[in-house]
Design a protein around this motif. Sequence first.
Motif, mmCIF file in Angstrom:
data_model
loop_
_atom_site.group_PDB
_atom_site.id
_atom_site.type_symbol
_atom_site.label_atom_id
_atom_site.label_comp_id
_atom_site.label_asym_id
_atom_site.label_seq_id
_atom_site.Cartn_x
_atom_site.Cartn_y
_atom_site.Cartn_z
ATOM 1 N N PHE A 106 -12.114 14.580 -9.553
ATOM 2 C CA PHE A 106 -12.412 15.034 -8.194
ATOM 3 C C PHE A 106 -13.498 16.112 -8.190
ATOM 4 C CE2 PHE A 106 -8.233 13.192 -6.916
ATOM 5 C CZ PHE A 106 -8.716 12.406 -5.895
ATOM 6 N N VAL A 129 -12.480 14.886 -21.750
ATOM 7 C CA VAL A 129 -12.552 16.244 -22.287
ATOM 8 C C VAL A 129 -11.436 17.112 -21.700
ATOM 9 C CG1 VAL A 129 -13.925 18.360 -22.342
ATOM 10 C CG2 VAL A 129 -15.010 16.165 -22.822
ATOM 11 N N SER A 130 -11.264 17.073 -20.382
ATOM 12 C CA SER A 130 -10.250 17.948 -19.786
ATOM 13 C C SER A 130 -8.848 17.486 -20.165
ATOM 14 C CB SER A 130 -10.408 18.034 -18.269
ATOM 15 O OG SER A 130 -10.444 16.757 -17.723
ATOM 16 N N MET A 173 -20.760 8.509 -17.696
ATOM 17 C CA MET A 173 -20.209 7.809 -16.534
ATOM 18 C C MET A 173 -19.051 6.901 -16.937
ATOM 19 S SD MET A 173 -20.957 8.385 -13.469
ATOM 20 C CE MET A 173 -20.528 6.915 -12.543
ATOM 21 N N ARG A 201 -11.820 3.103 -17.286
ATOM 22 C CA ARG A 201 -13.251 3.443 -17.376
ATOM 23 C C ARG A 201 -13.436 4.930 -17.112
ATOM 24 N NH1 ARG A 201 -15.042 -1.631 -13.716
ATOM 25 N NH2 ARG A 201 -12.933 -1.261 -13.023
ATOM 26 N N ARG A 250 2.264 1.712 -3.449
ATOM 27 C CA ARG A 250 1.279 2.225 -4.409
ATOM 28 C C ARG A 250 1.062 3.723 -4.238
ATOM 29 N NH1 ARG A 250 -4.204 -0.750 -4.079
ATOM 30 N NH2 ARG A 250 -3.150 -2.683 -3.595
ATOM 31 N N GLU A 251 1.072 4.177 -2.985
ATOM 32 C CA GLU A 251 0.873 5.604 -2.735
ATOM 33 C C GLU A 251 2.104 6.406 -3.157
ATOM 34 O OE1 GLU A 251 -1.893 6.940 -1.718
ATOM 35 O OE2 GLU A 251 -3.027 5.234 -0.965
ATOM 36 N N GLU A 301 -1.774 10.666 2.312
ATOM 37 C CA GLU A 301 -2.502 9.396 2.414
ATOM 38 C C GLU A 301 -1.632 8.319 3.040
ATOM 39 O OE1 GLU A 301 -4.431 8.280 -1.194
ATOM 40 O OE2 GLU A 301 -5.563 10.148 -1.293
ATOM 41 N N ASN A 328 -15.869 16.347 -10.328
ATOM 42 C CA ASN A 328 -17.128 15.641 -10.553
ATOM 43 C C ASN A 328 -17.597 14.993 -9.249
ATOM 44 O OD1 ASN A 328 -18.083 12.506 -11.187
ATOM 45 N ND2 ASN A 328 -19.238 14.087 -12.269
ATOM 46 N N GLN A 329 -16.656 14.396 -8.528
ATOM 47 C CA GLN A 329 -16.999 13.780 -7.242
ATOM 48 C C GLN A 329 -17.546 14.816 -6.265
ATOM 49 O OE1 GLN A 329 -14.172 10.835 -5.892
ATOM 50 N NE2 GLN A 329 -14.473 11.386 -3.755
ATOM 51 N N HIS A 388 -6.946 5.787 -18.224
ATOM 52 C CA HIS A 388 -8.098 5.368 -17.426
ATOM 53 C C HIS A 388 -8.774 4.202 -18.123
ATOM 54 C CE1 HIS A 388 -8.778 8.170 -14.115
ATOM 55 N NE2 HIS A 388 -8.337 9.140 -14.893
ATOM 56 N N GLU A 398 -13.461 13.665 -17.823
ATOM 57 C CA GLU A 398 -12.020 13.443 -17.682
ATOM 58 C C GLU A 398 -11.339 13.456 -19.043
ATOM 59 O OE1 GLU A 398 -11.508 10.780 -13.689
ATOM 60 O OE2 GLU A 398 -12.356 9.780 -15.422
ATOM 61 N N ILE A 455 0.837 -1.208 0.000
ATOM 62 C CA ILE A 455 0.000 0.000 0.000
ATOM 63 C C ILE A 455 0.870 1.255 0.000
ATOM 64 C CG2 ILE A 455 -1.641 1.347 1.375
ATOM 65 C CD1 ILE A 455 -3.060 -1.223 2.028
ATOM 66 N N GLN A 483 -6.645 -0.894 -14.889
ATOM 67 C CA GLN A 483 -5.925 0.182 -14.215
ATOM 68 C C GLN A 483 -5.323 -0.322 -12.903
ATOM 69 O OE1 GLN A 483 -8.332 3.770 -14.554
ATOM 70 N NE2 GLN A 483 -7.206 4.593 -12.811
ATOM 71 N N GLN A 484 -5.800 -1.494 -12.456
ATOM 72 C CA GLN A 484 -5.302 -2.073 -11.211
ATOM 73 C C GLN A 484 -3.992 -2.813 -11.423
ATOM 74 O OE1 GLN A 484 -7.488 -0.158 -9.803
ATOM 75 N NE2 GLN A 484 -7.459 -1.566 -8.094
#
Lengths: 110, 285
Positions: free
Chosen positions: B200, B247-248, B212, B240, B10-11, B130, B202-203, B238, B245, B7, B223-224
């Motif tokens: 973010f 567009v930007s 979506m 999915r 990954r961070e 994180e 959008n979130q 990405h 995302e 972990i 992506q994993q």
Amino acid sequence: MRSIRIIFAGVLTFGVMPQAFAASESYEIVILNHRFEPAELTIPAGQKVKLVVDNRDATPEEFESKELRREKVIPGHSKATILVGPLVSGEYRFFGEFHEDTAQGKLIVK
Amino acid sequence: MLGAAVIVFREILEAALIIAIVMGASRGVAGRGRWVLGGILIGIVGSVIVAALAGTIVEAMDGRGQELFNAGILLAAVIMLAWHNVWMSAHGRALASQMKQVGRDVSAGMKPLSALALVTLFAVLREGSETVLFLYGLTASGTGGLALVGGGVLGLAAGAAIGWFLYRGLLSIPIGRFFSVTGWLVLFLAAGLAANAAGFLNQAGLLPALSMQLWDTSQILSQQSWFGTLLHILIGYHDRPLGVEVVSYVVTLTVIYMLMRWVDPSPARGLPRPTGGRKGASDYS
């Protein structure tokens, strides 16, 4: 610098597209002992829903869902709101990234 | 201990790769090590502060604090990377030819360096906070000190090693093409970070998703997976993506690229510039 200003303008026009943070139905998910309760939650399709995740563990958790495209760190003993939807019917898995072996859940949308 | 290491790794990975690109992009600039190191150190201190304030941040701005914080840091990094690339388009060729002729480091001024130091700081701040939270969680749950320190150090070392490999790989590129390669890396990195920022926002309910899921390539390249993760960090892959995302991503890529071409002083693009016709650093600042 002119170029910087142009980038700024671009970012701003992009950032400022306010969408209603409309009051939506709220559902609570509790994190206890690194598990979600309920682990399966049914929500209506086609509308915005608020998930209030209540982390009752002392440890932080990262609520994450690839399918819902959400990720949020929730510190120990605190609540966080996660907006989802509007979603099409189906199943959407979510998990706690910091305790992936036990913290697994599913959102059933119909 | 291994779980904790994975972990932490990954961070850390994203910050490590960004630092590698920054070190590559600032090659030949005197004092860059100090700036980048400063960015890392301030980033670490900031991470601890952000982690300590995590509860407050989550609840800030109607519960959208964390999303806005992340989006803000990402967008700030995008602007710094764009600034760097635009500056390099104006001066990079001169820098590269000086390096070739003189065969040693040259001073190219502070401007892109401070921008890159900030990019380093932002990367460490985001990923570091994180990591700090996660490691703090381990102590809170009573995990032994060995697992904590061992996992942390192992994950950190592995992340740093990958960053080091990327940097060494970059250095093997011939100097004539070097800044063009790092320029593209920075361009795609910036576009990818902009896409993440849009995610973010959008979130946070501030940007519409538009779609979506514009496509789903998670069966082909998840992506994993490690390769998917690398591509996600480096070029913003990405599996999915949200519509907004993509567009930007495209808008950021296009805008920075157009700005780079706009300031590029070379009359014939893609050809080596004649020596002597070089412009001074002050002409474009």
